[in-house]
Scaffold this motif. Structure first.
Motif, PDB file in Angstrom:
ATOM      1  N   MET A 126      48.395  50.184   9.179  1.00 35.67           N
ATOM      2  CA  MET A 126      49.582  49.375   8.889  1.00 35.67           C
ATOM      3  C   MET A 126      50.569  49.342  10.050  1.00 35.67           C
ATOM      4  O   MET A 126      51.215  48.319  10.304  1.00 35.67           O
ATOM      5  CB  MET A 126      50.285  49.909   7.627  1.00 35.67           C
ATOM      6  CG  MET A 126      49.452  49.792   6.356  1.00 35.67           C
ATOM      7  SD  MET A 126      48.934  48.082   6.002  1.00 35.67           S
ATOM      8  CE  MET A 126      47.215  48.117   6.558  1.00 35.67           C
ATOM      9  N   GLU A 127      50.690  50.440  10.775  1.00 35.62           N
ATOM     10  CA  GLU A 127      51.620  50.466  11.907  1.00 35.62           C
ATOM     11  C   GLU A 127      51.031  49.808  13.145  1.00 35.62           C
ATOM     12  O   GLU A 127      51.769  49.509  14.101  1.00 35.62           O
ATOM     13  CB  GLU A 127      52.037  51.910  12.215  1.00 35.62           C
ATOM     14  CG  GLU A 127      52.822  52.591  11.106  1.00 35.62           C
ATOM     15  CD  GLU A 127      54.093  51.837  10.728  1.00 35.62           C
ATOM     16  OE1 GLU A 127      54.632  51.107  11.579  1.00 35.62           O
ATOM     17  OE2 GLU A 127      54.544  51.980   9.575  1.00 35.62           O
ATOM     18  N   ALA A 185      49.594  46.852  12.924  1.00 37.08           N
ATOM     19  CA  ALA A 185      49.759  45.406  12.713  1.00 37.08           C
ATOM     20  C   ALA A 185      50.948  44.807  13.458  1.00 37.08           C
ATOM     21  O   ALA A 185      50.798  43.774  14.125  1.00 37.08           O
ATOM     22  CB  ALA A 185      49.850  45.109  11.214  1.00 37.08           C
ATOM     23  N   PRO A 186      52.163  45.396  13.405  1.00 42.23           N
ATOM     24  CA  PRO A 186      53.274  44.785  14.148  1.00 42.23           C
ATOM     25  C   PRO A 186      53.056  44.779  15.655  1.00 42.23           C
ATOM     26  O   PRO A 186      53.469  43.835  16.341  1.00 42.23           O
ATOM     27  CB  PRO A 186      54.478  45.671  13.764  1.00 42.23           C
ATOM     28  CG  PRO A 186      54.089  46.314  12.479  1.00 42.23           C
ATOM     29  CD  PRO A 186      52.617  46.529  12.568  1.00 42.23           C
ATOM     30  N   TYR A 198      47.648  38.897  11.225  1.00 39.06           N
ATOM     31  CA  TYR A 198      48.544  40.042  11.426  1.00 39.06           C
ATOM     32  C   TYR A 198      49.764  39.936  10.517  1.00 39.06           C
ATOM     33  O   TYR A 198      50.152  40.913   9.855  1.00 39.06           O
ATOM     34  CB  TYR A 198      49.003  40.099  12.883  1.00 39.06           C
ATOM     35  CG  TYR A 198      48.078  40.828  13.822  1.00 39.06           C
ATOM     36  CD1 TYR A 198      47.733  42.160  13.616  1.00 39.06           C
ATOM     37  CD2 TYR A 198      47.576  40.201  14.964  1.00 39.06           C
ATOM     38  CE1 TYR A 198      46.911  42.841  14.496  1.00 39.06           C
ATOM     39  CE2 TYR A 198      46.754  40.870  15.857  1.00 39.06           C
ATOM     40  CZ  TYR A 198      46.424  42.189  15.614  1.00 39.06           C
ATOM     41  OH  TYR A 198      45.605  42.863  16.493  1.00 39.06           O
ATOM     42  N   LEU A 199      50.380  38.764  10.503  1.00 38.76           N
ATOM     43  CA  LEU A 199      51.573  38.579   9.675  1.00 38.76           C
ATOM     44  C   LEU A 199      51.244  38.711   8.189  1.00 38.76           C
ATOM     45  O   LEU A 199      52.053  39.228   7.406  1.00 38.76           O
ATOM     46  CB  LEU A 199      52.189  37.203   9.950  1.00 38.76           C
ATOM     47  CG  LEU A 199      52.724  36.980  11.370  1.00 38.76           C
ATOM     48  CD1 LEU A 199      53.265  35.562  11.525  1.00 38.76           C
ATOM     49  CD2 LEU A 199      53.811  38.002  11.714  1.00 38.76           C
ATOM     50  N   ILE A 202      51.040  42.430   7.441  1.00 34.18           N
ATOM     51  CA  ILE A 202      52.393  42.998   7.392  1.00 34.18           C
ATOM     52  C   ILE A 202      53.102  42.597   6.105  1.00 34.18           C
ATOM     53  O   ILE A 202      53.709  43.430   5.414  1.00 34.18           O
ATOM     54  CB  ILE A 202      53.207  42.535   8.621  1.00 34.18           C
ATOM     55  CG1 ILE A 202      52.586  43.070   9.909  1.00 34.18           C
ATOM     56  CG2 ILE A 202      54.659  42.993   8.502  1.00 34.18           C
ATOM     57  CD1 ILE A 202      53.170  42.458  11.172  1.00 34.18           C
ATOM     58  N   TYR A 229      51.545  44.266   2.954  1.00 34.65           N
ATOM     59  CA  TYR A 229      51.870  45.699   2.923  1.00 34.65           C
ATOM     60  C   TYR A 229      53.274  45.938   2.374  1.00 34.65           C
ATOM     61  O   TYR A 229      53.495  46.824   1.544  1.00 34.65           O
ATOM     62  CB  TYR A 229      51.730  46.277   4.329  1.00 34.65           C
ATOM     63  CG  TYR A 229      52.208  47.699   4.484  1.00 34.65           C
ATOM     64  CD1 TYR A 229      51.752  48.719   3.638  1.00 34.65           C
ATOM     65  CD2 TYR A 229      53.109  48.051   5.497  1.00 34.65           C
ATOM     66  CE1 TYR A 229      52.190  50.033   3.787  1.00 34.65           C
ATOM     67  CE2 TYR A 229      53.536  49.357   5.652  1.00 34.65           C
ATOM     68  CZ  TYR A 229      53.085  50.340   4.797  1.00 34.65           C
ATOM     69  OH  TYR A 229      53.511  51.636   4.945  1.00 34.65           O
ATOM     70  N   HIS A 230      54.220  45.121   2.819  1.00 25.50           N
ATOM     71  CA  HIS A 230      55.613  45.324   2.424  1.00 25.50           C
ATOM     72  C   HIS A 230      55.954  44.650   1.098  1.00 25.50           C
ATOM     73  O   HIS A 230      57.096  44.768   0.624  1.00 25.50           O
ATOM     74  CB  HIS A 230      56.543  44.806   3.517  1.00 25.50           C
ATOM     75  CG  HIS A 230      56.541  45.647   4.756  1.00 25.50           C
ATOM     76  ND1 HIS A 230      57.137  46.889   4.821  1.00 25.50           N
ATOM     77  CD2 HIS A 230      55.977  45.434   5.985  1.00 25.50           C
ATOM     78  CE1 HIS A 230      56.970  47.402   6.026  1.00 25.50           C
ATOM     79  NE2 HIS A 230      56.269  46.551   6.753  1.00 25.50           N
ATOM     80  N   ARG A 276      55.664  54.934  15.837  1.00 26.88           N
ATOM     81  CA  ARG A 276      55.790  54.287  14.538  1.00 26.88           C
ATOM     82  C   ARG A 276      55.185  55.160  13.434  1.00 26.88           C
ATOM     83  O   ARG A 276      55.737  55.255  12.331  1.00 26.88           O
ATOM     84  CB  ARG A 276      55.118  52.917  14.568  1.00 26.88           C
ATOM     85  CG  ARG A 276      55.775  51.912  15.512  1.00 26.88           C
ATOM     86  CD  ARG A 276      55.087  50.564  15.435  1.00 26.88           C
ATOM     87  NE  ARG A 276      55.278  49.966  14.128  1.00 26.88           N
ATOM     88  CZ  ARG A 276      56.305  49.186  13.798  1.00 26.88           C
ATOM     89  NH1 ARG A 276      57.222  48.888  14.705  1.00 26.88           N
ATOM     90  NH2 ARG A 276      56.410  48.687  12.583  1.00 26.88           N
TER      91      ARG A 276
END
Length: 254
Positions: free
Chosen positions: A98-99, A101-102, A143-144, A147, A150-151, A227
Motif C-alpha cells: 500500500m505504501e 502505490a503513492p 495506482y490511483l 490508493i 485502500y483508503h 512511509r
C-alpha cells in the motif's frame, strides 16, 4: 543456510524488527540516492554531448526513462507484496504494497509529464493516444485505484486486502506497457538500453542513464521505508514496542 533464510525473512516480517531495520537502512539509501542523482545529472546535462538529431531536447530522457522504468518496477514490487500479504497474511507485506502505490503513482505521473514535454517538439503535440502513452496512463489510473480503494475502508487491513486484489488484477498491464512498442505500430521509439545484448546508445549517455536508474531505486527504498515506519507507528500505536519508542524519544523531556 536453507533454514536460515526463511527464518530471517520471518523475523523481518515482525513490525518492530522491520521498523528498526528500515530506520538503519533509510538514511544510507537516501544519501546514496542523492549522490547518484547528482552524478547522473552532471553526466547527463553537462558531460554528455548533444544528440545529432534531437539536440539538447533529448536530455529529458535522464528523468523520463528512469521514471518510466520505476513506474513498472514499483508496480511489480507492489503486486508481489500484495500477493504475499494475501496468501500468508503478513502485515508488513500489506503495508509495503500500500505504501508503494503513492511512490509508483508519482513516478508514473513524472513519466507522463516529461513524455509530453519531449513529445511536443518531437511529435508536434503534447499528447497522442499512442499505445505506450495510453498504457502508461492506464498504469497511473491503476495506482490511483489502489490508493483510493485502500483508503475507502475504515479497517486498514480490510482495505489493504481489497486493494491488493486490484493490484494483482492490474499486473497484466505491466507487460503491455513494456512490450507495446513491439506489439503495435507506435510513435514511441523502441528500447535503446538492453540488459541482454548491446545497447544502442553512446556510453557517455548510457552511464548517466544507468546511474539515475540506480538513484531512483535507492530513493524508492528510502521513501518506502519512511512511509512504512510512519504507517507502523500509526497502526501499532497501542503496542508496547511503539510506547517504548515514544518513551525513548521523549525520555529526556520534562
Amino acid at each position: 543456510m536453507a533454514n536460515w533464510v526463511p527464518l530471517w525473512l520471518h523475523k523481518l516480517g515482525s513490525p518492530p524488527i522491520f521498523y528498526r531495520f528500515a530506520g538503519v537502512v533509510r538514511p544510507w539509501a537516501l544519501a546514496l540516492a542523492i549522490l547518484a542523482a547528482l552524478a547522473a545529472l552532471y553526466g547527463g546535462l553537462v558531460l554528455a554531448p548533444a544528440d545529432y538529431q534531437q539536440g539538447d531536447a533529448y536530455r529529458i530522457i535522464f528523468i523520463h526513462v528512469p521514471s518510466a522504468w520505476m513506474s513498472l518496477f514499483i508496480y511489480g514490487a507492489m503486486a508481489v507484496a500484495a500477493f504475499v500479504g494475501l496468501v500468508w497474511r503478513i502485515k508488513i507485506a500489506e503495508v509495503v504494497a500500500m505504501e508503494s502505490a503513492p511512490i509508483g503513482a508519482a513516478f508514473t505521473f513524472i513519466t507522463l509529464v516529461t513524455g509530453s514535454l519531449w513529445g511536443k517538439p518531437m511529435w508536434g503535440t503534447w499528447w497522442t493516444w499512442d499505445a505506450r502513452l495510453t498504457s502508461e496512463l492506464v498504469l497511473l489510473f491503476l495506482y490511483l485505484g489502489v490508493i483510493g480503494l485502500y483508503h475507502s475502508f475504515e479497517d486498514r487491513r480490510q482495505g489493504a486486502r481489497a486493494a491488493s486484489f486490484l493490484a494483482l488484477i492490474g499486473i497484466v498491464n505491466v507487460p503491455i506497457v513494456h512490450f507495446s512498442v513491439n506489439w503495435w505500430n507506435t510513435l514511441h521509439q523502441g528500447s535503446t538500453v538492453r540488459i541482454l545484448g548491446p545497447s544502442h546508445i553512446e556510453m557517455s549517455m548510457l552511464w548517466p542513464l544507468l546511474t539515475m536508474m540506480l538513484a531512483t531505486k535507492l530513493y524508492y527504498i528510502a521513501s518506502l521505508f519512511a512511509r512504512v515506519r510512519a504507517d507502523l507507528i500509526a497502526t501499532e500505536s497501542g503496542k508496547d514496542w511503539v510506547r517504548a519508542i515514544a518513551l525513548a524519544e521523549n525520555g529526556d523531556r520534562p
